[in-house]
Enzyme design. Sequence first.
Site: not given
Ligand code: NCD
Length: 314
Positions: A114, A92, A142, A64-65
Site C-alpha cells: 500500500r 533514517k 484498490h 482492515r486491509t
Molecule cells: C479504503 C482505502 O484505504 O482505500 N479503505 C479500505 O481499504 N478498506 C477507503 C478509505 O480510506 O476511505
Amino acid sequence: MKGQIPSYHTRHVLGIKDMSLENIQALLDRAMFYADRLEVEPRYKSGAWHGSCVANLFFEASTRTRLSFERAALRLGCDVLNFDTHASSLKKGETFLDTLHTINAMRPDAMVIRTDLAGHLADLANLFRAAIINAGDGINEHPTQALLDILTIKRRFKTTDGLKIVICGDIKHSRVARSNVYLLHKLGLNPVLVAPQELSEHTNWPDGITCTENFDEAIRQADVVMMLRIQAERIDKNLASDHDTYFKRYGLNAKRLHLAAPHAIVMHPGPLNRGTEITADVADHPKHSVILDQVRNGIPTRMACLEAVLENVR
Ligand code: NCD
C-alpha cells in the site's frame, strides 16, 4: 488442494482496469469457495502454502486491509512479515524503492503493497522476484477491495445481474470507487456515481458511467448503496469541512435509505466517519448494513488473490 486452483494468468494483482474477465472470474470463484469453506469450518487452515512467505508492506495507514491480508496468509499456511513504516529505516532516510529491494532480498514470495504513489506498481513489479499485490495505490486502484465488495454483493443477491448500484461520496479521490467501477463495468453493470462536482471529476471512466449531484434521485430503487469516506488526507483544502451541508446532500440516513429498494444493502469500505457520510443507525442496521460482511469477506478474497500469485511464483 493446489490442484483445484482455477487458472489465473498473471503474476501480480495490480488493478482491475487491466485484469481480464477470465482472471476476475477465477478470483471471484475461488473467493466464493473459501467464503463457503470458512463458514462451515471457522478454524480452517490450509497447509498447502506452508513455507511460502508473504510480506505486508503498508506505507499508508490501514486497519482492515492489512490485518485481513495477514489473516488470509496465515489461513493459507504462509509465514507473514509485517512492516511498520514508523519503526523502519524510512525514518533514517531510506527510500521507498530501497526498502522494497531490501525486503525482496529476504525472498518473500509475495509483497502486499500500500503506497500513496498512484499507478506505479506495474513498473515496480518487474523489478522483484516476489509477486506484487496492490493493497491501494494512492487514488489509483484498490483491486482486492472491489473483489471483496462484489463477493459481498454476490453472497447476498446470488448474482450481480440487473442490480442497480449507487456509489456516493468522494469519487475523485477514491481508489475503491475506481476499482469498483472498472469491475462492475466488466461484469456488465454501470453503477451510478454521486458526488459534489468538485469531488467527481474523472476523465477516464468507461463508456456509460454517469455521475450526478442528485443523491435523492439516484438512490431510488437502488439495490446496493455504497458510501465512501471523504479522503481529507488527499484534498488540499478540505472541501467538505462543512459537514452539515455535505451530509444534507450526500449523507445516508434512514429517510434517504427508504427511497432505495426495500431489500437494499448498504456498503462502506471503511473507515467510517459516522455523521459525515452515514448515520450510525444506518451503518449498524441489522437488515441493510453489510459493512462487517465486507470485512469478513476480505479474508477469503485475499486468500484467493494470494494463492493465485503464489502459484505463479518461480
Ligand atoms: C479504503 C482505502 O484505504 O482505500 N479503505 C479500505 O481499504 N478498506 C477507503 C478509505 O480510506 O476511505
